[in-house]
Scaffold this motif. Structure first.
Motif, PDB file in Angstrom:
ATOM      1  N   PRO A  15       0.809  -1.228   0.000  1.00  0.00           N
ATOM      2  CA  PRO A  15       0.000   0.000   0.000  1.00  0.00           C
ATOM      3  C   PRO A  15       0.839   1.274   0.000  1.00  0.00           C
ATOM      4  N   VAL A  16       2.029   1.251   0.594  1.00  0.00           N
ATOM      5  CA  VAL A  16       2.862   2.461   0.614  1.00  0.00           C
ATOM      6  C   VAL A  16       3.362   2.772  -0.786  1.00  0.00           C
ATOM      7  N   HIS A  17       3.890   1.758  -1.487  1.00  0.00           N
ATOM      8  CA  HIS A  17       4.316   1.954  -2.872  1.00  0.00           C
ATOM      9  C   HIS A  17       3.145   2.441  -3.731  1.00  0.00           C
ATOM     10  N   THR A  18       2.012   1.777  -3.584  1.00  0.00           N
ATOM     11  CA  THR A  18       0.850   2.127  -4.396  1.00  0.00           C
ATOM     12  C   THR A  18       0.416   3.561  -4.121  1.00  0.00           C
ATOM     13  N   ALA A  19       0.369   3.956  -2.869  1.00  0.00           N
ATOM     14  CA  ALA A  19      -0.019   5.327  -2.517  1.00  0.00           C
ATOM     15  C   ALA A  19       0.958   6.341  -3.088  1.00  0.00           C
ATOM     16  N   ASN A  20       2.246   6.058  -2.995  1.00  0.00           N
ATOM     17  CA  ASN A  20       3.235   6.992  -3.533  1.00  0.00           C
ATOM     18  C   ASN A  20       3.123   7.119  -5.044  1.00  0.00           C
ATOM     19  N   CYS A  21       2.850   6.015  -5.709  1.00  0.00           N
ATOM     20  CA  CYS A  21       2.663   6.062  -7.160  1.00  0.00           C
ATOM     21  C   CYS A  21       1.445   6.897  -7.518  1.00  0.00           C
ATOM     22  N   ILE A  22       0.340   6.687  -6.809  1.00  0.00           N
ATOM     23  CA  ILE A  22      -0.876   7.473  -7.063  1.00  0.00           C
ATOM     24  C   ILE A  22      -0.617   8.959  -6.837  1.00  0.00           C
ATOM     25  N   LEU A  23       0.068   9.277  -5.764  1.00  0.00           N
ATOM     26  CA  LEU A  23       0.354  10.689  -5.465  1.00  0.00           C
ATOM     27  C   LEU A  23       1.186  11.330  -6.566  1.00  0.00           C
ATOM     28  N   SER A  24       2.156  10.593  -7.098  1.00  0.00           N
ATOM     29  CA  SER A  24       2.982  11.160  -8.169  1.00  0.00           C
ATOM     30  C   SER A  24       2.174  11.356  -9.444  1.00  0.00           C
ATOM     31  N   ILE A  25       1.271  10.434  -9.737  1.00  0.00           N
ATOM     32  CA  ILE A  25       0.408  10.583 -10.915  1.00  0.00           C
ATOM     33  C   ILE A  25      -0.497  11.800 -10.757  1.00  0.00           C
ATOM     34  N   HIS A  26      -1.115  11.922  -9.589  1.00  0.00           N
ATOM     35  CA  HIS A  26      -1.993  13.071  -9.344  1.00  0.00           C
ATOM     36  C   HIS A  26      -1.221  14.390  -9.406  1.00  0.00           C
ATOM     37  N   ARG A  27       0.014  14.371  -8.960  1.00  0.00           N
ATOM     38  CA  ARG A  27       0.787  15.611  -8.926  1.00  0.00           C
ATOM     39  C   ARG A  27       1.184  16.086 -10.324  1.00  0.00           C
ATOM     40  N   TYR A  28       1.562  15.143 -11.196  1.00  0.00           N
ATOM     41  CA  TYR A  28       2.168  15.550 -12.466  1.00  0.00           C
ATOM     42  C   TYR A  28       1.274  15.362 -13.688  1.00  0.00           C
ATOM     43  N   CYS A  29       0.257  14.511 -13.592  1.00  0.00           N
ATOM     44  CA  CYS A  29      -0.523  14.187 -14.785  1.00  0.00           C
ATOM     45  C   CYS A  29      -1.848  14.942 -14.816  1.00  0.00           C
ATOM     46  N   ASN A  30      -2.332  15.171 -16.022  1.00  0.00           N
ATOM     47  CA  ASN A  30      -3.572  15.909 -16.254  1.00  0.00           C
ATOM     48  C   ASN A  30      -4.770  15.076 -15.788  1.00  0.00           C
ATOM     49  N   LYS A  31      -5.428  15.504 -14.733  1.00  0.00           N
ATOM     50  CA  LYS A  31      -6.522  14.733 -14.145  1.00  0.00           C
ATOM     51  C   LYS A  31      -7.733  14.625 -15.061  1.00  0.00           C
TER      52      LYS A  31
END
Length: 223
Positions: A15-31
């Protein structure tokens, strides 16, 4: 208007890896371009409860058991197809993005309808000057896959590849409908997914591409 990209994350007790990946996607990618789908492979560490508390607005699929890489992702790929997404971005949970790879990858598929799948150049997080996975090739003499880890030049854009890695690849769902989903016999080693062998079954001339100027990072260090 429906979003074109389903981002697929296969979680198994990470879950920590998954959460960090999601956070990076939300931060840099067009929602406006994507929805995230987390498929959980029967985690025993309350991953789903943890992730749902942190990210209540994304979609969760409970596979209820460890189906392996291929079949675990297939549950989310089928969901992506059934819900009418144009593309599926399969991405490992132990990765981070630091640019808008979803816009870059989906734009490439939009502009090149003959391309079935595309991946970014993937660099090590602990050494951002070294490529973890580049253009996928195949040695016909030895019968082995290989990854070209040559650092691209400043003017290099894309290259045709023999395969793309299961670590991160954007797949055209129309191609999946014709080729079929991942081979479920690949339980673990599907991280290096030879998608070209499926594409040759398609009724159209499909190309697998590497985008050299689209970059993401692999978290785990080599052993």
């Amino acid at each position: 208007m429906a979003k074109p990209v389903a981002v697929i994350l296969l979680n198994w007790n990470t879950p920590v890896h998954t959460a960090n990946c999601i956070l990076s996607i939300h931060r840099y990618c067009n929602k406006m371009l994507y929805d995230i789908i987390v498929a959980d492979n029967g985690s025993t560490d309350n991953s789903l409860t943890t992730l749902k508390a942190q990210f209540p607005d994304i979609t969760y699929l409970n596979n209820k058991e460890n189906l392996g890489f291929a079949e675990g992702n297939n549950q989310a790929l089928q969901y992506s197809i059934d819900k009418g997404y144009s593309y599926s971005l399969v991405i490992n949970t132990d990765t981070l993005v630091d640019e808008d790879i979803i816009t870059v990858l989906s734009t490439h598929l939009n502009n090149h309808p003959q391309v079935a799948a595309v991946q970014p150049a993937i660099y090590w997080l602990h050494n951002k000057t070294k490529i973890w996975n580049g253009r996928g090739g195949f040695n016909t003499l030895l019968g082995l896959n290989y990854s070209d880890k040559t650092i691209p030049g400043i003017n290099d854009q894309s290259q045709d590849a023999k395969w793309v890695t299961g670590c991160c690849m954007l797949i055209r769902n129309a191609a999946l409908l014709k080729s079929g989903l991942f081979n479920k016999l690949f339980f673990f080693i599907m991280r290096m997914l030879n998608y070209h062998s499926d594409c040759v079954k398609l009724a159209m001339n499909c190309i697998i591409c590497l985008l050299l100027r689209c970059i993401m990072k692999q978290v785990c260090r080599p052993k």
